[in-house]
Motif scaffolding. Structure first.
Motif, PDB file in Angstrom:
ATOM      1  N   ILE A  47      45.497  34.571  26.460  1.00 16.72           N
ATOM      2  CA  ILE A  47      44.699  36.060  26.369  1.00 16.72           C
ATOM      3  C   ILE A  47      43.235  35.627  27.319  1.00 16.72           C
ATOM      4  O   ILE A  47      43.034  36.282  28.050  1.00 16.72           O
ATOM      5  CB  ILE A  47      44.363  36.125  24.962  1.00 16.72           C
ATOM      6  N   THR A  48      42.819  34.302  27.231  1.00 17.90           N
ATOM      7  CA  THR A  48      41.489  33.866  27.964  1.00 17.90           C
ATOM      8  C   THR A  48      41.933  34.030  29.566  1.00 17.90           C
ATOM      9  O   THR A  48      40.872  34.687  30.016  1.00 17.90           O
ATOM     10  CB  THR A  48      41.137  32.548  27.378  1.00 17.90           C
ATOM     11  N   GLN A  49      42.919  33.422  29.999  1.00 14.17           N
ATOM     12  CA  GLN A  49      43.070  33.568  31.292  1.00 14.17           C
ATOM     13  C   GLN A  49      43.247  35.073  31.775  1.00 14.17           C
ATOM     14  O   GLN A  49      42.781  35.495  32.744  1.00 14.17           O
ATOM     15  CB  GLN A  49      44.389  32.873  31.665  1.00 14.17           C
ATOM     16  N   HIS A  82      38.882  40.517  34.188  1.00 14.90           N
ATOM     17  CA  HIS A  82      37.364  40.752  34.710  1.00 14.90           C
ATOM     18  C   HIS A  82      37.162  40.497  36.059  1.00 14.90           C
ATOM     19  O   HIS A  82      36.455  41.261  36.811  1.00 14.90           O
ATOM     20  CB  HIS A  82      36.599  39.571  33.794  1.00 14.90           C
ATOM     21  N   GLU A 113      42.029  37.812  30.406  1.00 12.42           N
ATOM     22  CA  GLU A 113      40.820  38.440  30.429  1.00 12.42           C
ATOM     23  C   GLU A 113      40.034  38.130  31.604  1.00 12.42           C
ATOM     24  O   GLU A 113      39.254  38.995  32.009  1.00 12.42           O
ATOM     25  CB  GLU A 113      40.157  38.050  28.989  1.00 12.42           C
ATOM     26  N   GLN A 114      39.881  36.708  31.843  1.00  9.20           N
ATOM     27  CA  GLN A 114      39.364  36.356  33.084  1.00  9.20           C
ATOM     28  C   GLN A 114      39.961  37.130  34.352  1.00  9.20           C
ATOM     29  O   GLN A 114      39.127  37.462  35.326  1.00  9.20           O
ATOM     30  CB  GLN A 114      39.324  34.792  33.217  1.00  9.20           C
ATOM     31  N   GLN A 127      46.163  32.022  23.005  1.00 10.76           N
ATOM     32  CA  GLN A 127      44.635  32.157  22.918  1.00 10.76           C
ATOM     33  C   GLN A 127      44.291  31.844  24.500  1.00 10.76           C
ATOM     34  O   GLN A 127      43.683  32.609  24.975  1.00 10.76           O
ATOM     35  CB  GLN A 127      44.067  31.463  21.960  1.00 10.76           C
ATOM     36  N   GLN A 128      45.034  30.932  24.951  1.00 13.08           N
ATOM     37  CA  GLN A 128      44.946  30.584  25.983  1.00 13.08           C
ATOM     38  C   GLN A 128      45.010  31.521  27.244  1.00 13.08           C
ATOM     39  O   GLN A 128      44.311  31.759  28.309  1.00 13.08           O
ATOM     40  CB  GLN A 128      45.333  29.071  26.602  1.00 13.08           C
TER      41      GLN A 128
END
Length: 102
Positions: free
Chosen positions: A49-51, A57, A53-54, A46-47
């Motif tokens: 994925i978050t990274q 972005h 996605e950032q 999940q971390q």
């Protein structure tokens, strides 16, 4: 004699139950360890994925900022996104100032 045999059968069944209990407890410990291991893996994923996605972005923002917008809608989307990002930064700065003041 029959009473002794009956007691012996009960003791054997009790021994079997205790043995089964130990097996189940050992399996329970192993399963808990596996669950914890998988939870850590999920958290790491999940971390990641978050990274990602950032990064995606930021890549989109950089792409839009680097060249002229292809359409007015993209220009408007970019402006909204930039306003939102700036507002997020301002809120974070306000939170930091509040923490420093307290």
């Amino acid at each position: 004699m029959a009473l002794e045999q009956h007691i012996q059968r009960i003791e054997e069944k009790l021994y079997q139950l205790l043995k089964k209990l130990q097996q189940v407890q050992a399996e329970n410990v192993w399963l808990k360890e596996q669950l914890q291991h998988h939870q850590h893996e999920v958290q790491a994923q999940q971390q990641t994925i978050t990274q990602l996605e950032q990064k995606l972005h930021l890549a989109k923002i950089a792409t839009v900022a680097a060249g002229p917008p292809a359409s007015p809608e993209e220009d408007e989307d970019f402006k909204k996104e930039m306003r939102s990002k700036i507002n997020d930064y301002i809120k974070e700065i306000d939170r930091c100032i509040a923490l420093l003041n307290s």
